[in-house]
Design a protein around this motif. Structure first.
Motif, mmCIF file in Angstrom:
data_model
loop_
_atom_site.group_PDB
_atom_site.id
_atom_site.type_symbol
_atom_site.label_atom_id
_atom_site.label_comp_id
_atom_site.label_asym_id
_atom_site.label_seq_id
_atom_site.Cartn_x
_atom_site.Cartn_y
_atom_site.Cartn_z
ATOM 1 N N ILE A 1 -7.462 1.066 22.917
ATOM 2 C CA ILE A 1 -7.613 2.298 23.686
ATOM 3 C C ILE A 1 -8.529 3.323 23.008
ATOM 4 O O ILE A 1 -8.974 4.278 23.652
ATOM 5 N N ASN A 2 -8.846 3.129 21.741
ATOM 6 C CA ASN A 2 -9.722 4.071 21.038
ATOM 7 C C ASN A 2 -11.080 3.461 20.697
ATOM 8 O O ASN A 2 -11.794 3.974 19.835
ATOM 9 N N GLU A 3 -11.439 2.377 21.371
ATOM 10 C CA GLU A 3 -12.756 1.763 21.162
ATOM 11 C C GLU A 3 -13.867 2.717 21.606
ATOM 12 O O GLU A 3 -13.647 3.598 22.459
ATOM 13 N N GLU A 4 -15.050 2.532 21.053
ATOM 14 C CA GLU A 4 -16.178 3.384 21.426
ATOM 15 C C GLU A 4 -16.654 3.099 22.847
ATOM 16 O O GLU A 4 -17.061 4.009 23.563
ATOM 17 N N ASP A 5 -16.645 1.841 23.248
ATOM 18 C CA ASP A 5 -17.135 1.473 24.573
ATOM 19 C C ASP A 5 -16.154 1.935 25.646
ATOM 20 O O ASP A 5 -14.966 1.607 25.614
ATOM 21 N N ALA A 6 -16.668 2.686 26.642
ATOM 22 C CA ALA A 6 -15.805 3.255 27.677
ATOM 23 C C ALA A 6 -15.172 2.179 28.548
ATOM 24 O O ALA A 6 -14.022 2.317 28.977
ATOM 25 N N SER A 7 -15.904 1.092 28.829
ATOM 26 C CA SER A 7 -15.362 0.049 29.701
ATOM 27 C C SER A 7 -14.145 -0.625 29.064
ATOM 28 O O SER A 7 -13.156 -0.923 29.756
ATOM 29 N N ILE A 8 -14.199 -0.861 27.747
ATOM 30 C CA ILE A 8 -13.056 -1.463 27.050
ATOM 31 C C ILE A 8 -11.870 -0.508 27.073
ATOM 32 O O ILE A 8 -10.721 -0.916 27.315
ATOM 33 N N ARG A 9 -12.128 0.773 26.835
ATOM 34 C CA ARG A 9 -11.034 1.757 26.846
ATOM 35 C C ARG A 9 -10.364 1.807 28.218
ATOM 36 O O ARG A 9 -9.132 1.849 28.325
ATOM 37 N N ILE A 10 -11.178 1.792 29.274
ATOM 38 C CA ILE A 10 -10.623 1.842 30.626
ATOM 39 C C ILE A 10 -9.791 0.598 30.913
ATOM 40 O O ILE A 10 -8.702 0.675 31.494
ATOM 41 N N GLY A 11 -10.283 -0.575 30.490
ATOM 42 C CA GLY A 11 -9.515 -1.804 30.697
ATOM 43 C C GLY A 11 -8.159 -1.760 30.015
ATOM 44 O O GLY A 11 -7.142 -2.151 30.602
ATOM 45 N N ALA A 12 -8.133 -1.270 28.770
ATOM 46 C CA ALA A 12 -6.866 -1.181 28.036
ATOM 47 C C ALA A 12 -5.938 -0.136 28.652
ATOM 48 O O ALA A 12 -4.726 -0.354 28.775
#
Length: 528
Positions: A121-132
């Protein structure tokens, strides 16, 4: 049942969009079946289909595996693990979302979804954060898990977080604490609404997800939302009315409060053209959907609600007209009625493409999981009519997938206990998708088509099964429907209920959260 995934789009339609439409259609049709001929057929086949898509469309394709493997946690997570090794951030985002989809509705503390998703949830990439973040919202919807709040609330206070990350964080928190009336959670979301916004952000359709998150927390809570409703003075003027309408509509959902319906109708009638131009994109559609929200769950008032919504079609404001079919879908979800089908069929040919798209999606929603032949014929005709219109054809394919949801064995109806009770979690998933459909072109047809996966919250079997005390199948005679049919369980039910064939009739819900367990003693039913 095999649903053909061929496309009639011959010239100008967007081929990439058709690929993601086929993905959603295939996922809805095969939901919960564990296998299909597109995603799970083989590693090479899956890889080929996955990499025909780009960016956010890859997220939708990877996440569709979660819907196909719905509720099968052990086998599902094992199949999804391989996607976490991908070098593509959108594929990883889809895998995270798939984890949340698989675990949706599973009441088991041993499910490892939280630990898997929390790491991203704290990844730099927004798409990964949204997925989590979406995955957490789906996996723990209605659980009121305090750890989820401690994980997500710091995101809402982050001044550097993108608006889309904030929007999905608000929705996920609203889903986890749906109907709880938790003021602490509501204040966390409100803190992100009060931030200073640029004009571009204020016109972003995702901004309506922030008030929606607060509304979900107070879903069905009526008067307990009044303290929160008084905070609108600190909001930007473009958000005040949206927040108030969203909060009050959700707080009074299913209450059949006539006064609230009249207030919402009066608001729509009194809205001037100047106000429509200035703020219509934000809250006009919310008011119309609010009418259906408050009036739903009452058989007597449905005809009156239909007539009220039809009257709104006479107004020139397109934002009001686009919300009318969505409101009809909410009133009759997974319960197709002839008069509603006819109204939506007419609107599906409207000159305004936004109205037509909402009407097409609504046809799929009212027929979700029913395999209704009349709606299937309508959608087949619409597919030919819009064969060269990529956006409209996309909506037709989504509607076809919903119509055959789970090959006719699943439903989206939020009601249970013989249509007497309303499930907040199921309703929350439906409302989130309907709010996204208010701006179809920017959200569903834009960068966030995976918002449609929020419908998984409302998916449940529509089968009636009876078991004995040893949890073995037990065949029992039941009467089903108004033109009474005598069947032997297991039996697939639509919107009707079933009655056990005993001297003392026991009505059974068409949608059950478990199984009906009966004793083998032949006199047990009469005694209990």
């Amino acid at each position: 049942m095999e649903v053909r995934l061929a496309f009639d789009c011959r010239s100008t339609a967007d081929i990439a969009r058709m690929h993601v439409a086929a993905t959603f259609m295939n996922a809805f049709v095969n939901a919960g079946f564990g296998q299909d001929k597109l995603i799970t057929a083989g590693s090479e086949s899956t890889r080929s289909w996955l990499f025909r898509n780009k960016k956010h469309r890859k997220t939708s394709v990877a996440a569709s595996l979660g819907l196909i493997l719905l509720w099968d946690v052990d086998a599902g997570l094992a199949q999804i693990d391989k996607y976490f090794d991908s070098n593509d951030n959108h594929v990883i985002a889809g895998a995270l979302l798939a984890v949340g989809i698989i675990a949706c509705g599973i009441k088991d503390d041993s499910v490892p979804a939280l630990d898997r998703l929390a790491n991203y949830i704290n990844e730099e990439d927004a798409s990964i954060r949204i997925g989590a973040i979406m995955g957490l919202g789906l996996a723990y919807a209605g659980s009121q898990n305090g750890r989820i709040h401690s994980l997500l609330s710091p995101i809402l206070e982050d001044l550097t977080a993108p608006l889309d990350v904030l929007a999905f964080t608000a929705i996920s928190l609203g889903l986890v604490f749906v109907g709880s009336g938790n003021q602490i959670v509501a204040n966390s979301i409100i803190s992100s609404i009060t931030m200073d916004r640029s004009e571009a952000e204020l016109s972003n359709p995702l901004l309506r997800f922030l008030p929606l998150g607060v509304g979900l927390v107070f879903l069905g809570k009526k008067g307990s939302c009044e303290e929160t409703a008084e905070l609108t003075d600190v909001f930007h003027k473009k958000l005040r009315k949206c927040f108030d309408l969203t909060l009050r509509s959700l707080a009074y959902a299913g209450t059949r409060d006539v006064e609230k319906v009249q207030n919402l109708l009066a608001y729509c009638e009194e809205l001037t053209k100047e106000e429509s131009d200035a703020e219509g994109d934000t809250h006009q559609g919310t008011a119309v959907i609010g009418i259906a929200l408050v009036a739903m769950a009452e058989e007597v008032g449905l005809d009156m609600a239909i007539q009220s919504l039809k009257c709104l079609l006479k107004y020139e404001e397109q934002n009001i007209r686009r919300a009318v079919p969505l409101s009809l879908a909410l009133l009759f979800i997974s319960n197709p009625k002839v008069n509603v089908m006819d109204t939506l069929s007419g609107l599906s040919h409207d000159t305004d493409s936004g109205v037509a798209m909402c009407a097409i999606i609504s046809l799929g929603l009212i027929g979700a999981g029913t395999n209704n032949a009349q709606i299937a014929s309508m959608l087949q005709g619409l597919a030919k009519h819009y064969s060269k219109e990529g956006s409209l054809l996309f909506c037709v394919r989504i509607a076809q997938g919903l119509l055959h949801l789970g090959k006719g064995l699943l439903t989206l109806s939020p009601y249970h206990s013989n249509h007497l009770l309303l499930s907040p979690t199921h309703l929350a998933g439906i409302i989130t998708v309907l709010c996204a459909c208010l701006d179809m072109k920017s959200i569903i047809l834009g960068d966030y088509p995976y918002v449609l996966y929020f419908l998984v919250l409302a998916m449940q079997p529509r089968m009636l099964m009876t078991l004995d005390e040893n949890l073995e199948p037990l065949a029992v005679a039941v009467r089903v429907g108004q033109p009474v049919r005598t069947c032997t369980t297991p039996v697939v039910l639509a919107a009707e209920h079933a009655e056990l064939l005993t001297e003392k009739y026991i009505p059974l819900s068409p949608v059950l959260e478990g199984f009906v367990i009966l004793k083998e003693n032949p006199h047990y039913l009469e005694e209990h």
